[in-house]
Design an enzyme around this catalytic site. Sequence first.
Site, PDB file in Angstrom:
ATOM      1  N   LYS A 113       0.881  -1.159   0.008  1.00  0.00           N
ATOM      2  CA  LYS A 113       0.078   0.008  -0.034  1.00  0.00           C
ATOM      3  C   LYS A 113       0.815   1.350  -0.013  1.00  0.00           C
ATOM      4  O   LYS A 113       0.407   2.488  -0.718  1.00  0.00           O
ATOM      5  CB  LYS A 113      -0.873   0.009   1.141  1.00  0.00           C
ATOM      6  CG  LYS A 113      -1.770  -1.363   1.357  1.00  0.00           C
ATOM      7  CD  LYS A 113      -2.989  -1.452   0.229  1.00  0.00           C
ATOM      8  CE  LYS A 113      -4.001  -2.060   0.573  1.00  0.00           C
ATOM      9  NZ  LYS A 113      -3.752  -3.882   0.981  1.00  0.00           N
TER      10      LYS A 113
HETATM   11  C1  LIG Z   1      -4.460  -4.888   0.450  1.00  0.00           C
HETATM   12  C2  LIG Z   1      -3.505  -6.218   0.256  1.00  0.00           C
HETATM   13  C3  LIG Z   1      -3.964  -7.038  -0.625  1.00  0.00           C
HETATM   14  C4  LIG Z   1      -5.312  -6.761  -1.674  1.00  0.00           C
HETATM   15  O1  LIG Z   1      -4.879  -6.031  -2.521  1.00  0.00           O
HETATM   16  P1  LIG Z   1      -6.026  -5.375  -3.278  1.00  0.00           P
HETATM   17  O2  LIG Z   1      -5.647  -4.289  -4.217  1.00  0.00           O
HETATM   18  O3  LIG Z   1      -7.092  -5.070  -2.191  1.00  0.00           O
HETATM   19  O4  LIG Z   1      -6.621  -6.461  -4.282  1.00  0.00           O
HETATM   20  C5  LIG Z   1      -3.062  -8.278  -0.713  1.00  0.00           C
HETATM   21  N1  LIG Z   1      -1.859  -8.364   0.144  1.00  0.00           N
HETATM   22  C6  LIG Z   1      -1.659  -7.498   1.180  1.00  0.00           C
HETATM   23  C7  LIG Z   1      -0.556  -7.634   1.989  1.00  0.00           C
HETATM   24  C8  LIG Z   1      -2.487  -6.315   1.159  1.00  0.00           C
HETATM   25  O5  LIG Z   1      -2.094  -5.378   2.076  1.00  0.00           O
END
Ligand SMILES: *Cc1c(COP(=O)(O)O)cnc(C)c1O
Length: 502
Positions: A113
């Site tokens: 993120k």
């Molecule tokens: C947010 C997240 C996901 C999922 O990603 P999306 O964009 O919501 O599909 C997968 N793994 C981790 C560690 C995340 O923080």
Amino acid sequence: MLYKSTRGNYRPVSPAEAITMGIAPDGGLFVPDRQPAIPPEQLMQISNMTYSRKSAFILKPFLTDFAPEEIEECTFKAYNREKFDAAEIAPLIELERQIHVLELWHGPTYAFKDMALQILPHLLLKSAAKTGENAEIVILVATSGDTGKAALEGFRDVPKTKIIVFFPAEGVSEIQKRQMITQTGNNVRVIAVQGNFDDAQNGVKSLFSDKKLQKELGQFGYKFSSANSINWGRLVPQIVYYFSAYSDLLAKGKIVPGEKINFVVPTGNFGNILAAFYAWQMGLPVHRLICAANANNVLSDFIRTGVYNRNRPFYKTISPSMDILISSNLERLLYELNGHDPGKVKKWMENLKENGEYAVDQETHGRIKEIFWSEQATDAETLETIKDIYRRYRYVVDTHTAVAINVLRKYLQATADARKNVVISTASPFKFNASVARAIFGEKAIRNKSEFTLLEMLSQASGMIIPEGLRNLDKRPVLHTTVITKEEMANNVKEILIPSAS
Ligand SMILES: *Cc1c(COP(=O)(O)O)cnc(C)c1O
């Protein structure tokens, strides 16, 4: 370039407006009205750029009301050695000839993120200035664990903004929770919501459609925006690393120009893999986008059958950031696959809201299957995969990345595809250390040990140092203790923003 709402009931807006607003007022998501194309010869060219230059290169055609220098200023502030603990920002690791891992967790909060949330505040401030927005922007975030912390780090103490994060009280890992409730900064609030991620996300969505609340807060000089992947400003920076990974493979001579590869993406809200879809539409040579799911397999069922049905049990898994039954960004995909015709999309989304399900037509489903492939991994398979990857390569992956690797193996078995694969590694193994340690050391060895002892054990086994921000997390003061129901969210926001409201 203009951005249109997937529901078709709002005027086209500029890039800066799309980013400032976060979500379209008609309940839709903003989507660029055309696709910039990156010609194949430029893929080699970008391979010797720094990550921040690559990022500026990809962002420019999408952010047409930004000056090139403005975009560069944003990317330089976001992607540098002060914020990231790897010079490449998004390093690509070869496990074996056919399997490469793109590590997207070298930012300040150790999950992918950060790739978007380190830059979003810069994009948002510039966007707000361009649109003449004078209000103080209130970022509302629903988090399945990682977005919350990344958004808090990105927005803390950013002038003219406030950030309120809602996380599911029982739906995040101990480390994720600690990271959030110890957050410092004079413009931050962290609130636990009873229920799961979908409850928190639906709660936030209803705040965005609560016109009365917004009017009331407007009188106090506040305006909502979003740091979730419903905001285009959050999604567009994620397109960059798909190009980056491909150009790295080219530069290392692992692939030849034009060679198609697969990306394997551990998926929850469908934001990350949607960015991969956009990269493909822009001309990146992709054969398949492999959508990896955990026991909450609503997406793999959808990709296989064309029926999206969220009326099913919600499972708490060891990959909590993927414990989601309503994947918001699927709406953008459906809009793209239907030639930007909002008619069907609107109907499907209404069905989803009313009945918790919808079925796309055969044509749409056919287009989905042309590019996507999907499977799921159980918790047991995830643990087994972590152990196996450690045994084979002395490489430690987190639970989400392990889901992706497990699903990749299923894909390779099912198809015998000989192409190269890039697995998107979304979190540091330290962030989900309890499950990772259980997989590697076994149940007995970890019994009665605190998550923070496990960090030490994991560090020894992997030879990796414990990330600064996770060390001593258990000793930091808890600053946020509020727990509410999702019905209380609107009042809670008022109490936070208008001192006399309580
Ligand atoms: C947010 C997240 C996901 C999922 O990603 P999306 O964009 O919501 O599909 C997968 N793994 C981790 C560690 C995340 O923080």
